[in-house]
Design an enzyme around this catalytic site. Structure first.
Site, PDB file in Angstrom:
ATOM      1  N   SER A 109      18.132 -42.226  48.718  1.00  0.00           N
ATOM      2  CA  SER A 109      18.474 -42.516  47.323  1.00  0.00           C
ATOM      3  C   SER A 109      19.180 -43.875  47.296  1.00  0.00           C
ATOM      4  O   SER A 109      20.207 -44.063  47.949  1.00  0.00           O
ATOM      5  CB  SER A 109      19.385 -41.423  46.765  1.00  0.00           C
ATOM      6  OG  SER A 109      19.733 -41.737  45.442  1.00  0.00           O
ATOM      7  N   ARG A 119       3.587 -73.893   9.519  1.00  0.00           N
ATOM      8  CA  ARG A 119       4.569 -72.931  10.061  1.00  0.00           C
ATOM      9  C   ARG A 119       4.492 -72.889  11.568  1.00  0.00           C
ATOM     10  O   ARG A 119       3.427 -73.043  12.161  1.00  0.00           O
ATOM     11  CB  ARG A 119       4.269 -71.524   9.557  1.00  0.00           C
ATOM     12  CG  ARG A 119       4.392 -71.329   8.082  1.00  0.00           C
ATOM     13  CD  ARG A 119       3.539 -70.149   7.691  1.00  0.00           C
ATOM     14  NE  ARG A 119       3.618 -69.888   6.277  1.00  0.00           N
ATOM     15  CZ  ARG A 119       4.098 -68.768   5.747  1.00  0.00           C
ATOM     16  NH1 ARG A 119       4.544 -67.814   6.520  1.00  0.00           N
ATOM     17  NH2 ARG A 119       4.134 -68.605   4.468  1.00  0.00           N
ATOM     18  N   TYR A 134      12.093 -40.556  41.719  1.00  0.00           N
ATOM     19  CA  TYR A 134      12.965 -40.310  40.567  1.00  0.00           C
ATOM     20  C   TYR A 134      13.973 -41.428  40.367  1.00  0.00           C
ATOM     21  O   TYR A 134      14.268 -42.193  41.288  1.00  0.00           O
ATOM     22  CB  TYR A 134      13.699 -38.964  40.704  1.00  0.00           C
ATOM     23  CG  TYR A 134      14.716 -38.890  41.827  1.00  0.00           C
ATOM     24  CD1 TYR A 134      16.027 -39.308  41.636  1.00  0.00           C
ATOM     25  CD2 TYR A 134      14.350 -38.399  43.077  1.00  0.00           C
ATOM     26  CE1 TYR A 134      16.958 -39.249  42.663  1.00  0.00           C
ATOM     27  CE2 TYR A 134      15.273 -38.335  44.110  1.00  0.00           C
ATOM     28  CZ  TYR A 134      16.578 -38.762  43.899  1.00  0.00           C
ATOM     29  OH  TYR A 134      17.481 -38.717  44.923  1.00  0.00           O
ATOM     30  N   ARG A 186       3.482 -58.510  10.631  1.00  0.00           N
ATOM     31  CA  ARG A 186       3.954 -58.290  12.001  1.00  0.00           C
ATOM     32  C   ARG A 186       4.576 -56.898  12.068  1.00  0.00           C
ATOM     33  O   ARG A 186       4.876 -56.310  11.015  1.00  0.00           O
ATOM     34  CB  ARG A 186       4.966 -59.351  12.427  1.00  0.00           C
ATOM     35  CG  ARG A 186       6.169 -59.386  11.533  1.00  0.00           C
ATOM     36  CD  ARG A 186       7.133 -60.484  11.931  1.00  0.00           C
ATOM     37  NE  ARG A 186       8.139 -60.663  10.906  1.00  0.00           N
ATOM     38  CZ  ARG A 186       8.927 -61.701  10.808  1.00  0.00           C
ATOM     39  NH1 ARG A 186       8.827 -62.691  11.658  1.00  0.00           N
ATOM     40  NH2 ARG A 186       9.843 -61.784   9.857  1.00  0.00           N
ATOM     41  N   CYS A 232      20.042 -43.890  42.389  1.00  0.00           N
ATOM     42  CA  CYS A 232      21.095 -43.253  41.601  1.00  0.00           C
ATOM     43  C   CYS A 232      22.201 -44.236  41.206  1.00  0.00           C
ATOM     44  O   CYS A 232      23.237 -43.837  40.708  1.00  0.00           O
ATOM     45  CB  CYS A 232      21.676 -42.056  42.349  1.00  0.00           C
ATOM     46  SG  CYS A 232      22.450 -42.498  43.902  1.00  0.00           S
ATOM     47  N   HIS A 283      35.457 -48.364  38.234  1.00  0.00           N
ATOM     48  CA  HIS A 283      35.790 -46.955  38.005  1.00  0.00           C
ATOM     49  C   HIS A 283      35.677 -46.606  36.523  1.00  0.00           C
ATOM     50  O   HIS A 283      35.013 -45.640  36.130  1.00  0.00           O
ATOM     51  CB  HIS A 283      37.217 -46.712  38.526  1.00  0.00           C
ATOM     52  CG  HIS A 283      37.699 -45.305  38.327  1.00  0.00           C
ATOM     53  ND1 HIS A 283      38.422 -44.931  37.213  1.00  0.00           N
ATOM     54  CD2 HIS A 283      37.551 -44.195  39.076  1.00  0.00           C
ATOM     55  CE1 HIS A 283      38.709 -43.640  37.300  1.00  0.00           C
ATOM     56  NE2 HIS A 283      38.189 -43.167  38.426  1.00  0.00           N
ATOM     57  N   GLY A 332      14.430 -68.312  12.652  1.00  0.00           N
ATOM     58  CA  GLY A 332      15.363 -69.432  12.484  1.00  0.00           C
ATOM     59  C   GLY A 332      15.109 -70.604  13.403  1.00  0.00           C
ATOM     60  O   GLY A 332      15.815 -71.596  13.362  1.00  0.00           O
ATOM     61  N   LYS A 381       2.076 -65.110  14.330  1.00  0.00           N
ATOM     62  CA  LYS A 381       1.634 -65.407  12.974  1.00  0.00           C
ATOM     63  C   LYS A 381       0.155 -65.798  12.952  1.00  0.00           C
ATOM     64  O   LYS A 381      -0.651 -65.205  12.237  1.00  0.00           O
ATOM     65  CB  LYS A 381       2.486 -66.572  12.457  1.00  0.00           C
ATOM     66  CG  LYS A 381       2.602 -66.616  10.987  1.00  0.00           C
ATOM     67  CD  LYS A 381       3.633 -67.650  10.574  1.00  0.00           C
ATOM     68  CE  LYS A 381       5.056 -67.170  10.798  1.00  0.00           C
ATOM     69  NZ  LYS A 381       6.043 -68.239  10.882  1.00  0.00           N
ATOM     70  N   MET A 392      12.439 -72.562  13.442  1.00  0.00           N
ATOM     71  CA  MET A 392      11.859 -73.672  12.680  1.00  0.00           C
ATOM     72  C   MET A 392      11.429 -73.124  11.334  1.00  0.00           C
ATOM     73  O   MET A 392      10.775 -72.091  11.251  1.00  0.00           O
ATOM     74  CB  MET A 392      10.678 -74.189  13.500  1.00  0.00           C
ATOM     75  CG  MET A 392       9.601 -74.828  12.718  1.00  0.00           C
ATOM     76  SD  MET A 392       9.839 -76.596  12.628  1.00  0.00           S
ATOM     77  CE  MET A 392       8.780 -76.950  11.245  1.00  0.00           C
TER      78      MET A 392
HETATM   79  C1  PEP Z   1      25.858 -46.848  44.208  1.00  0.00           C
HETATM   80  O1  PEP Z   1      26.516 -47.496  45.004  1.00  0.00           O
HETATM   81  O2  PEP Z   1      24.897 -47.301  43.586  1.00  0.00           O
HETATM   82  C2  PEP Z   1      26.214 -45.441  43.935  1.00  0.00           C
HETATM   83  C3  PEP Z   1      25.455 -44.680  43.183  1.00  0.00           C
HETATM   84  O3  PEP Z   1      27.385 -44.992  44.426  1.00  0.00           O
HETATM   85  P1  PEP Z   1      28.833 -45.356  43.839  1.00  0.00           P
HETATM   86  O4  PEP Z   1      28.624 -46.055  42.558  1.00  0.00           O
HETATM   87  O5  PEP Z   1      29.531 -44.068  43.683  1.00  0.00           O
HETATM   88  O6  PEP Z   1      29.379 -46.207  44.922  1.00  0.00           O
END
Ligand code: PEP
Ligand code: MG
Length: 883
Positions: free
Chosen positions: A767, A99, A854, A343, A834, A459, A108, A29, A110
């Site tokens: 990875s 303010r 990546y 803002r 990954c 899972h 919220g 502000k 003050m």
């Molecule tokens: C991990 O463990 O991050 C992974 C990509 O393999 P998974 O989740 O299949 O064990």
């Protein structure tokens, strides 16, 4: 306060000590008021006490910092000089608003205090000066109420009761019909309330009033409410709140006065039009308190055309200046427009994209601005998934709250098994204690998934995210009883066939059929994403296990597949039977026989995936999960599967029991499977290489990347590398053809990060499997965090779920170690990630800082990851430019 220390920043009439870059010191502000004033916009003069006073206050044992008084006086003199008035003066009294304002807005925390400086004497002076006694008295009664409530913490209803009583006593329908005499009476009654609650008469000295008010703002920073708000919203590292004191302008001076709030564009759909509300003859809090119904800003065009035109022009000027859509507060005092705040405006995902694209087209901002500042990853996430209509979130229908495992909302009838999913003609939600490979067909056909057990990398969560299917996991508030066919939280019980709605973005589940809003992305989305990719140097790949996933991943802009979990190809139909046959094999011969069947399926899938992905990289991971995950658990199913496999029930039970492990996550899984059963690795290698060779024959160039899971030692890697290379050699001889391929490894065991140099000597790429790496670094079973994670977060033991947002301090440290060690040996070692963190914006920021090649995430998170990666790079570049 040390001598020479300055905490006061003035603004108004070209005398600005601050500007919009000083948000940390002056709050959003204060910084923006100074900035607006410096570009010549009509801002009432004032000053901001910097947020450093919060730190001083806290260091001072929560006492008024010494020397602050003189600074406040200096600020008041600055305003007095500019508008020729006097604080507490008996002729032309200065009134101010006070303010709070931190660098990040905390609604919220003050409330504002208006009309400060009024007392029994100045109110008369104001009445005389304005020739409007009613107005002056109205300001005074408002001030007593606000000061009493905000500064002295007198409950609001104490004043409201008095107000309502007087209204009915006097037969007054609306407050605007109060006469000056009524208001005088109201002021006396308010003073009595004040005295009754505080034991002191209402403060008359304006400087004392101001001191109290500043003290209250500072104190508000430390209240449990504010501390909790910061925690929930992950706000840390701020100095505190600043305090802005500003000359009052009055929207309640008659029908030529008004107050309002507006956005420079429509925050719901992004249309370029002023959007907001205003109230004639009112003060700001009337809009908020809902005492009177505000009027649409469009009406202002008719009622106050000149002011509407000026407001529109100022809106455009502000947009150009702040390079963003603005949320403005304004007041019109006797026809003169003043801007009290600006803002960046909050907006929906749809609006965010439209505003970004339009503002670039209108030459107000650059593509770089659009990508960095106008769209947040969460906007894209919402846009890509079905959402519950917010007004449909009925508290009383809430059954419980689990982990927000896969975003989006889903509505359907409760079913407890895959068979029931198949039988239903209505949409269904699959409700399971936890899911396994047996549930995959049901999960795929259901609208959404709810489990009472398991974490964000369980899972259910991983599979649902991969499919973009809403999932609430690990909801410990509910008890699922398969026998009774019920799910209950102790109060609400639902049976198979009852409607339920789940929100995978918040983790909340509701009874009943709630309304939803479908995903909505248009040309603006594709245009914006094109700009995003210009600023991305970290590739975004997808975790995709089937040709359909691969198509989806590509359509969301994935630059390859970073993880193809081959085990997911064995779920359902004949495939699971072949897999089970392989698992229960007693001899190598039997196993090879079963594997030859699986080879056909795998090769077919790889062929299709390679075809979809063209020449983009595809990383295929060899079999990873413990084998018992593929076997049935329930008695009825065990009997049925035994028949299908043509083995006796007893024998089958014995086999199942021999595969049971105490800690399956740390047991016979990952590369340990390939080491004990090399024929599995051989079969998978053959499927990958033969599929790739077939495409090579058709003239396609592709380099399959084969990835070995759960490697902890270089020797494990070498063992599997040898099996793969020998198999490839055999295939090349048989086919009289050759192909380039790469063999890399998951880095997901803490030991692997430590011996990364040794592994890098043998591996073509790394990875990071951050799901397992987080599990094994913390020692938390990723399937069991539902039982304790919330307590850990509530008790501040963990800032957030480390399976969702990477723990930079611990797991991140291991990643840095592995990157440094790996690249020390091989400077061009390709490194990606990954785990589920690959789709999380904050984690992506860290991966960018490590210069990973990546990130790979589920297809639906690819656009979010692309934006987060671009923003991380742009932020990194601007940080470098500043040093
Ligand atoms: C991990 O463990 O991050 C992974 C990509 O393999 P998974 O989740 O299949 O064990
Ligand atoms: Mg793993």
């Amino acid at each position: 306060m040390k001598e020479g220390e300055n905490f006061i920043y003035r603004f108004g009439s070209g005398l600005e000590d601050g500007n919009s870059t000083m948000k940390n010191l002056l709050g959003g502000k204060g910084a923006n008021l100074a900035e607006m004033s410096s570009i010549g916009l009509p801002v009432p003069p004032g000053f901001t006490l910097s947020a450093e006073i919060c730190q001083l206050y806290s260091r001072n044992g929560k006492d008024w910092p010494e020397g602050l008084e003189s600074q406040v006086e200096k600020g008041i003199h600055h305003i007095e000089g500019l508008i020729r008035s006097q604080f507490g003066g008996s002729e032309n009294p200065l009134l101010v608003s006070v303010r709070s304002g931190a660098a990040i807005s905390m609604p919220g925390m003050m409330d504002t205090i208006l009309n400060l400086g009024l007392n029994d004497e100045t109110v008369e002076a104001l009445a005389k000066k304005t020739d409007n006694r009613r107005f002056a008295l109205d300001c005074y009664r408002r001030f007593i109420e606000m000061f009493g409530n905000v500064v002295m913490h007198i409950p609001q209803d104490k004043f409201e009761n008095v107000f309502e009583r007087l209204k009915s006593e006097k037969g007054v329908k609306e407050e605007k019909y109060f006469t000056p005499e009524h208001l005088e009476e109201l002021i006396s009654l308010y003073k009595e309330v004040y005295y009754g609650q505080t034991g002191d008469p209402f403060v008359q000295d304006p400087f004392e009033q101001l001191e109290y008010a500043v003290y209250a703002v500072v104190e508000s920073w430390f209240t449990p409410r504010a501390v909790t708000y910061r925690k929930i919203n992950n706000i840390s590292g701020l100095l505190g709140t600043a305090v802005t004191v500003q000359a009052m302008v009055f929207g309640n001076m008659g029908d030529d006065s008004a107050t309002g709030v507006c956005f420079t564009r429509n925050p719901s759909d992004g249309n370029n039009e002023l959007f907001g509300e205003f109230l004639i003859n009112a003060q700001g809090e009337d809009v908020v308190a809902g005492i009177r119904t505000p009027v649409d800003i469009g009406e202002m065009k008719k009622i106050m055309p000149d002011q509407f035109k000026e407001l529109s022009e100022i809106g455009s000027k502000l947009e150009l200046h702040f390079r963003n859509m603005q949320d403005i507060e304004f007041t019109i005092q006797q026809g003169q427009l003043f801007i009290l705040q600006t803002r960046n405006g909050k907006r929906t995902g749809l609006a965010a994209l439209k505003i970004a694209v339009d503002m670039v087209k209108e030459n107000l901002i650059t593509e770089n601005d659009a990508v960095l500042n106008l769209v947040e990853p969460v906007h894209l996430e919402k846009l890509l998934h079905t959402q519950l209509k917010t007004e449909q979130v009925y508290k009383e229908d809430t059954i419980g709250r689990g982990l927000p495992a896969s975003p989006g909302a889903a509505v359907g009838k409760v079913v407890f098994s895959s068979e029931k999913v198949a039988e239903s003609t209505d949409p269904v939600i699959l409700v399971r204690i936890q899911t396994s490979s047996d549930d995959v067909s049901g999960m795929s056909a259901a609208e959404g998934i709810l489990t009472s057990h398991g974490g964000k990398t369980s899972h259910a969560a991983v599979v649902a995210r991969g499919w973009g299917k809403p999932c609430v996991a690990g909801c410990e508030d509910i008890i699922i009883d398969y026998e009774k066919g019920s799910v209950t939280n102790g109060k609400i019980t639902l049976y198979e066939g009852d409607w339920i709605s789940i929100d995978g973005g918040s983790g909340i589940i509701f009874q009943g059929q709630k309304d939803v809003v479908k995903p909505n992305y248009n040309e603006d989305f594709f245009q914006f994403m094109e700009w995003v990719d210009q600023y991305c140097n970290m590739e975004v790949r997808a975790n995709a296990d089937t040709p359909l996933d691969a198509e989806r991943a590509k359509s969301f802009g994935a630059k390859g597949i970073g993880l193809c979990r081959t085990e997911h190809m064995f779920f359902g139909g004949e495939r699971i039977t072949a897999m089970r046959r392989m698992i229960i094999s007693e001899t190598e011969e039997e196993r090879k026989d079963a594997l030859s069947q699986l080879l056909i399926y795998q090769k077919e899938d790889f062929l299709k995936i390679f075809e979809v992905m063209g020449e983009l990289p595809v990383t295929i991971r060899l079999l990873d999960p413990p084998l018992h995950e593929f076997l049935p658990e329930e008695a009825k199913e065990i009997e049925q599967v035994a028949k299908e496999l043509r083995v006796g029930k007893e024998e089958f039970l014995r086999k199942i029991s021999s595969l049971k492990e105490v800690n399956p996550m740390l047991g016979h899984r990952g590369c340990r499977l390939g080491i004990t059963y090399p024929e599995i690795t051989e079969m998978q290698t053959r499927a990958i290489i033969e599929a790739a060779l077939e495409l090579k024959k058709k003239g396609k160039t592709l380099i399959p990347e084969i990835m070995i899971p759960l490697v902890g030692t270089a020797e494990e890697f070498v063992d599997q590398r040898n099996v793969i290379e020998n198999t490839c050699r055999r295939i090349f001889n048989e086919k009289n053809m050759k192909l380039d391929y790469k063999i890399g490894t998951m880095i997901e065991i803490p030991r692997a990060t430590i011996v990364a140099k040794k592994i890098a000597e043998k591996a073509d790429f790394f990875s990071f499997g951050t799901n397992d790496l987080t599990q094994m670094t913390y020692g938390y079973s990723r399937d069991d965090t539902g039982k304790f994670m919330e307590h850990y977060i509530q008790k501040n033991i963990l800032p957030e779920d480390p399976f969702q947002v990477l723990d930079v301090e611990g797991v991140g440290r291991l990643i840095t170690l592995a990157v440094e060690n790996g690249r020390k040996h091989k400077t061009d070692l390709k490194i990606g990630i990954c785990g589920e963190h690959g789709g999380d914006p904050r984690s992506i920021n860290f991966f960018q800082s490590q210069h990973l090649d990546y990130v790979s995430c589920s297809p639906y998170r690819v656009p979010v990851a692309r934006l987060a990666a671009a923003q991380a790079l742009l932020n990194e570049e601007s940080a470098i430019a500043l040093t």
